[in-house]
Enzyme design. Structure first.
Site, PDB file in Angstrom:
ATOM      1  N   HIS A  18      76.230  59.484  23.772  1.00 15.31           N
ATOM      2  CA  HIS A  18      77.952  59.243  24.637  1.00 15.31           C
ATOM      3  C   HIS A  18      77.682  57.943  24.225  1.00 15.31           C
ATOM      4  CE1 HIS A  18      77.894  62.636  27.674  1.00 15.31           C
ATOM      5  NE2 HIS A  18      76.309  61.895  27.548  1.00 15.31           N
ATOM      6  N   ARG A  37      60.189  50.751  15.580  1.00 16.55           N
ATOM      7  CA  ARG A  37      60.621  49.585  13.979  1.00 16.55           C
ATOM      8  C   ARG A  37      59.025  50.289  13.214  1.00 16.55           C
ATOM      9  NH1 ARG A  37      56.665  44.949  13.948  1.00 16.55           N
ATOM     10  NH2 ARG A  37      55.920  44.830  15.655  1.00 16.55           N
ATOM     11  N   ALA A  43      52.747  58.125  19.058  1.00 20.85           N
ATOM     12  CA  ALA A  43      53.183  58.615  20.269  1.00 20.85           C
ATOM     13  C   ALA A  43      53.815  57.512  21.100  1.00 20.85           C
ATOM     14  CB  ALA A  43      51.970  58.760  20.850  1.00 20.85           C
TER      15      ALA A  43
END
Length: 117
Positions: free
Chosen positions: A44, A111, A91
């Site tokens: 959005h 990152r 994870a």
């Protein structure tokens, strides 16, 4: 509906994965995805604070996961992401952006932690 979904040869999605492919999701060959991994190839727009988010439209850039990647449990991949081949995503990571091949990717936001070379 949307641009669609492509899953490469010998690739697999774990239990309870979600693929939102309105902007397109391309997963290469030999990719491993843990349980609860989700792909969201639509985002959005929310740059105009004078208008409700629902009235500002969406982007649909798409998602690409290179050959030989491993995405751990509960990884979230957002629109516009490119994960280079043979990378590992830890994870729980929330991934957005371009990541080079053979990267260890982790965190919220994700990152590059280090190269796998």
């Amino acid at each position: 509906m949307g641009k669609g979904f492509s899953l490469g040869a010998r690739s697999g999605l774990g239990d309870y994965c979600h693929v939102g492919a309105s902007g397109g999701v391309v997963i290469g060959d030999d990719v491993i995805c843990g349980s609860y991994v989700s792909f969201h190839s639509q985002e959005h727009v929310f740059s105009d604070s004078s208008r409700p988010v629902r009235d500002q439209g969406v982007t649909e850039v798409g998602i690409s996961v290179g050959d030989g990647c491993w995405l751990g449990v509960k990884v979230t991949v957002l629109d516009g992401t490119v994960i280079g081949p043979n990378s590992v995503v830890a994870a729980g990571a929330v991934v957005k952006g371009n990541f080079p091949p053979r990267s260890l990717i982790a965190g919220v936001p994700a990152r590059v932690i280090r190269s796998l070379d």
